[in-house]
Design a protein around this motif. Structure first.
Motif, PDB file in Angstrom:
ATOM      1  N   LEU A 256      27.924 -98.457   4.681  1.00  0.00           N
ATOM      2  CA  LEU A 256      27.372 -97.259   5.230  1.00  0.00           C
ATOM      3  C   LEU A 256      28.232 -96.915   6.393  1.00  0.00           C
ATOM      4  O   LEU A 256      28.318 -95.739   7.007  1.00  0.00           O
ATOM      5  CB  LEU A 256      26.054 -97.208   5.488  1.00  0.00           C
ATOM      6  CG  LEU A 256      25.109 -96.030   6.102  1.00  0.00           C
ATOM      7  CD1 LEU A 256      25.292 -95.082   5.100  1.00  0.00           C
ATOM      8  CD2 LEU A 256      23.744 -96.504   6.201  1.00  0.00           C
ATOM      9  N   LEU A 260      29.856 -93.357   7.687  1.00  0.00           N
ATOM     10  CA  LEU A 260      29.445 -92.502   8.977  1.00  0.00           C
ATOM     11  C   LEU A 260      30.754 -92.471   9.677  1.00  0.00           C
ATOM     12  O   LEU A 260      30.925 -91.279  10.400  1.00  0.00           O
ATOM     13  CB  LEU A 260      28.478 -93.307   9.649  1.00  0.00           C
ATOM     14  CG  LEU A 260      27.259 -93.831   9.153  1.00  0.00           C
ATOM     15  CD1 LEU A 260      26.312 -94.812   9.812  1.00  0.00           C
ATOM     16  CD2 LEU A 260      26.329 -92.298   9.494  1.00  0.00           C
ATOM     17  N   LEU A 285      19.347 -89.910   6.674  1.00  0.00           N
ATOM     18  CA  LEU A 285      19.851 -90.405   5.459  1.00  0.00           C
ATOM     19  C   LEU A 285      18.902 -90.422   4.327  1.00  0.00           C
ATOM     20  O   LEU A 285      17.620 -90.346   4.441  1.00  0.00           O
ATOM     21  CB  LEU A 285      19.868 -92.173   5.713  1.00  0.00           C
ATOM     22  CG  LEU A 285      20.639 -92.737   7.067  1.00  0.00           C
ATOM     23  CD1 LEU A 285      20.350 -94.068   7.079  1.00  0.00           C
ATOM     24  CD2 LEU A 285      21.989 -92.326   6.722  1.00  0.00           C
ATOM     25  N   VAL A 348      24.080 -88.876   3.226  1.00  0.00           N
ATOM     26  CA  VAL A 348      24.303 -89.114   4.467  1.00  0.00           C
ATOM     27  C   VAL A 348      24.684 -87.616   5.099  1.00  0.00           C
ATOM     28  O   VAL A 348      25.617 -87.139   4.791  1.00  0.00           O
ATOM     29  CB  VAL A 348      25.443 -89.957   4.854  1.00  0.00           C
ATOM     30  CG1 VAL A 348      25.444 -90.220   6.430  1.00  0.00           C
ATOM     31  CG2 VAL A 348      24.925 -91.370   4.341  1.00  0.00           C
TER      32      VAL A 348
END
Length: 538
Positions: A256, A260, A285, A348
């Motif tokens: 993740l 990001l 999320l 995301v």
């Protein structure tokens, strides 16, 4: 007059590849974008390499899968909207007057920019380089009117500069499909044998108008490069938001972090293009929550135990605007490590709120203070190590502030991003140490507080009623004799609130134990009748 058009060929394909960043190459790999319901996916768009392998728009997914080595991707409208916004911001770097003509195409008014940007060829090279930095492979058209620049960018590859008066000559070889006529008009022109701009421009205007009306005459004027019009300025888009929907859900924080980082880099490049920073970050999320049960760790938990929400939202506020992508990423990672999502992540979304860059005077040989972004990362690491709140729901990391109360040891801890009321624009960071120095008088004795206070057993001198003076104090397994005692000082407060009501009887006692002596403060809670040692005078 000078107009520049930036055209992204096969825009849905490039928008999808821009979000994947490195999964496939637009110029070398065959890529097709699918759209429609899951049971009937069809090819919505494809690049030239895919068309050479037989891929066509309207093909079903099974037909496209039969073509070898073709990368198939699902269409996501949010990715195209984000790409169009990035394209607009790319054009805004060259002119404040920009038109969002259609998805994948923007036109900028470049009149008067020759002294700043150079010749038309140099302008095109700068625009192409800026678009490549945003993740696009573009065609650039430069002409004296907006529509000629648009058709040049759609019809020719690379950079095309057309001088004033040469519009019809330079556009002559383009097919009439570039003009985007209606299907009926295109069939009519094809039946007449009109297939290029030159053939359309050579038709008699009166006879063409009699047969096709004003739309036909407008097409002919476009083919000749005679249309002059004003740009329709695109509305300013103050929202800085990037999202990415994952094909496979992510259930750990390490992968993740890569996602990001990619979104933050795109957002920060957009902010830097406008000379802006950010002090407010929001991460949403999208969770993959099943209706009946959800796997978390090594056990199954019901989805209603996850609170039934499909979005895990976290918000970060910084005391000072920053443009440091690495610092923002580290803060988000530390926050998600302390508050992990309860289910695998499927989507995301990162949104940053713009703020002006704060300029400060640095020292000659060394910085006057730690960098705000690095200081915030250090504070986040402290919160991760010691926890965010104590037993009394007070923050553990921040700036202490004595509250407006007579209750001893009554204070609160403010975060570093606290906005002080009455500050200019409401954005002045709170200086807790300065506030404490202003509130506290110069102390004569320093009391070292025991938190929490130590439970004690007190022996008092007998009197007829109530409590006498303390004579012996037993705490921490030590029995100490009271040499001298002063008090009691009684105080109480919050009598209107049963939950927050408090009462105290304080004594200052001089204790002797194990051959040593010390001055301590003790107090009794009349409500419970218990004694405590609150601190020691230094």
């Amino acid at each position: 007059m000078l107009f520049g058009c930036i055209h992204v060929s096969d825009f849905p394909v490039q928008a999808s590849l821009r979000a994947s960043q490195g999964e496939a190459s637009f110029q070398t790999d065959p890529v097709a974008v699918l759209d429609g319901p899951e049971s009937l996916l069809k090819v919505f768009a494809c690049n030239e390499q895919a068309r050479q392998r037989g891929i066509e728009s309207g093909m079903t997914k099974h037909q496209a899968e039969a073509c070898p080595a073709v990368v198939l991707r699902r269409r996501i409208v949010e990715q195209e909207e984000s790409a169009q916004t990035a394209l607009l911001e790319c054009a805004c770097g060259f002119s404040p007057h920009v038109e969002s003509t259609c998805p994948g195409t923007v036109i900028a008014d470049l009149t008067g920019t020759a002294r700043l940007l150079g010749s038309q060829q140099e302008m095109g090279e700068q625009i192409t380089a800026r678009a490549a930095a945003c993740g696009f492979t573009v065609n650039v058209g430069l002409a004296a009117n907006a529509d000629t620049a648009w058709h040049a960018a759609r019809g020719f590859s690379g950079i095309t500069a057309i001088a004033a008066g040469q519009e019809a000559q330079r556009l002559a070889s383009l097919p009439v499909e570039v003009l985007q006529p209606s299907p009926e008009m295109l069939d009519t022109l094809d039946s007449w044998g009109i297939r290029t701009f030159q053939a359309l421009a050579a038709l008699p205007s009166v006879a063409l108008t009699q047969r096709l009306g004003q739309p036909g005459l407008h097409l002919q004027r476009l083919a000749r490069g005679e249309v002059r019009r004003e740009l329709v300025p695109a509305e300013a888009l103050p929202v800085f938001c990037e999202s990415l929907e994952l094909e496979e859900s992510v259930d750990s924080l390490e992968p993740l972090g890569f996602i990001l980082n990619r979104l933050l880099e795109e957002l920060m490049s957009r902010l830097l293009a406008r000379s802006l920073a950010t002090d407010h970050l929001q991460v949403d999320l999208g969770l993959e929550v099943h209706l009946n049960r959800q796997l978390q760790g090594d056990s199954l938990v019901h989805s209603d135990e996850i609170s039934g929400e499909s979005i895990h939202q976290r918000t970060l506020k910084l005391p000072v605007p920053t443009q440091d992508t690495k610092a923002l990423l580290k803060l988000v990672q530390l926050d998600l490590a302390a508050h992990p999502p309860p289910a695998p992540v499927k989507k995301v979304t990162v949104e940053v709120f713009p703020a002006r860059v704060r300029l400060t005077q640095a020292g000659l040989f060394q910085p006057l203070a730690p960098e705000p972004a690095k200081l915030e990362v250090s504070l986040a690491r402290l919160r991760a190590a010691v926890g965010e709140k104590d037993e009394q729901a007070r923050a553990r990391v921040g700036f202490p502030l004595i509250t407006d109360s007579h209750c001893p040891d009554s204070f609160q801890v403010l975060p570093s991003s606290f906005e002080k009321a009455g500050s200019p624009n409401g954005r002045e960071a709170y200086d807790g140490q300065k506030e404490i120095r202003a509130c506290l008088p110069a102390p004569r004795l320093v009391l070292r507080w025991f938190r929490p206070p130590l439970t004690a057993r007190i022996e008092c001198s007998p009197i007829l009623c109530g409590w006498g003076k303390p004579t012996t104090v037993i705490f921490n397994g030590v029995k100490a004799k009271v040499v001298q005692a002063c008090g009691p000082w009684r105080s109480s407060g919050a009598w209107w609130d049963h939950a927050g009501q408090w009462q105290r009887e304080e004594w200052d006692v001089d204790l002797v134990f194990n051959g040593a002596s010390g001055l301590y403060r003790i107090f009794r809670d009349p409500q419970s009748g218990r004694w405590f040692v609150e601190g020691m005078y230094d």
